[in-house]
Design a protein around this motif. Structure first.
Motif: not given
Length: 167
Positions: A49-50, A52-57, A82-83
């Motif tokens: 989920x993390x 996916x959330x960071x990849x979302x616009x 790293x994220x």
């Protein structure tokens, strides 16, 4: 049984006929602050989920809270760190039951309690919270999130095993 079978009988290169992920514990899109809280192996779904959330616009704020026994069993810390280094909208907090271990120190030692949670949550409690871990951990989290003003409908969890009440 399934894990034991995989470890005992499946070899690298074997082909498996599997189903895609299924269930209701999925990350909903939105712009409310996102809080992901995990205990132990509960990090596995929250990690997906993390990412996916960071990849979302967008610039949705994300708070990632992970609780582990100690630094030696703290899974995926390097990946989460790293994220956090790449995404300023990600705030990370680690809590270890014990101070021992050879890895980096956590933000806090002891159990995740209401006071610590209050400090680590976004100021705006109109947020989306997802949490996984041992049943007593999740039961306490549910009570604490609600006591701290997180709307019950925005507090989501899933069990590793048979579903039961978090009373």
């Amino acid at each position: 049984m399934a894990s034991n079978h995989l470890h005992d009988h499946v070899q690298e290169g074997d082909l498996l006929d599997v189903f895609p992920p299924a269930g209701e514990f999925t990350l909903a899109t939105g712009d409310k602050p996102l809080v992901l809280i995990s205990g132990g192996v509960g990090i596995t779904p929250t990690l997906a989920m993390l990412d996916a959330a960071l990849a979302a616009p967008g610039e949705r704020p994300v708070h990632f809270i992970h609780c582990a026994r100690n630094a030696d069993v703290h899974a995926f810390r390097a990946h989460v760190d790293a994220q956090a280094a790449r995404h300023p909208r990600l705030q990370v907090f680690y809590c270890h039951d014990e101070a021992q271990g050879t890895g980096a120190a956590p933000h806090a030692v002891g159990r995740l309690d209401r006071a610590r949670l209050q400090d680590w949550l976004p100021a705006d409690r109109d947020l989306d919270a997802y949490f996984l871990g041992p049943k007593p951990f999740m039961a306490q989290l549910r009570r604490d999130l609600h006591a701290l003003g997180v709307p019950p409908a925005q507090s989501r969890y899933e069990f590793f095993g048979p579903t039961s009440a978090l009373e």
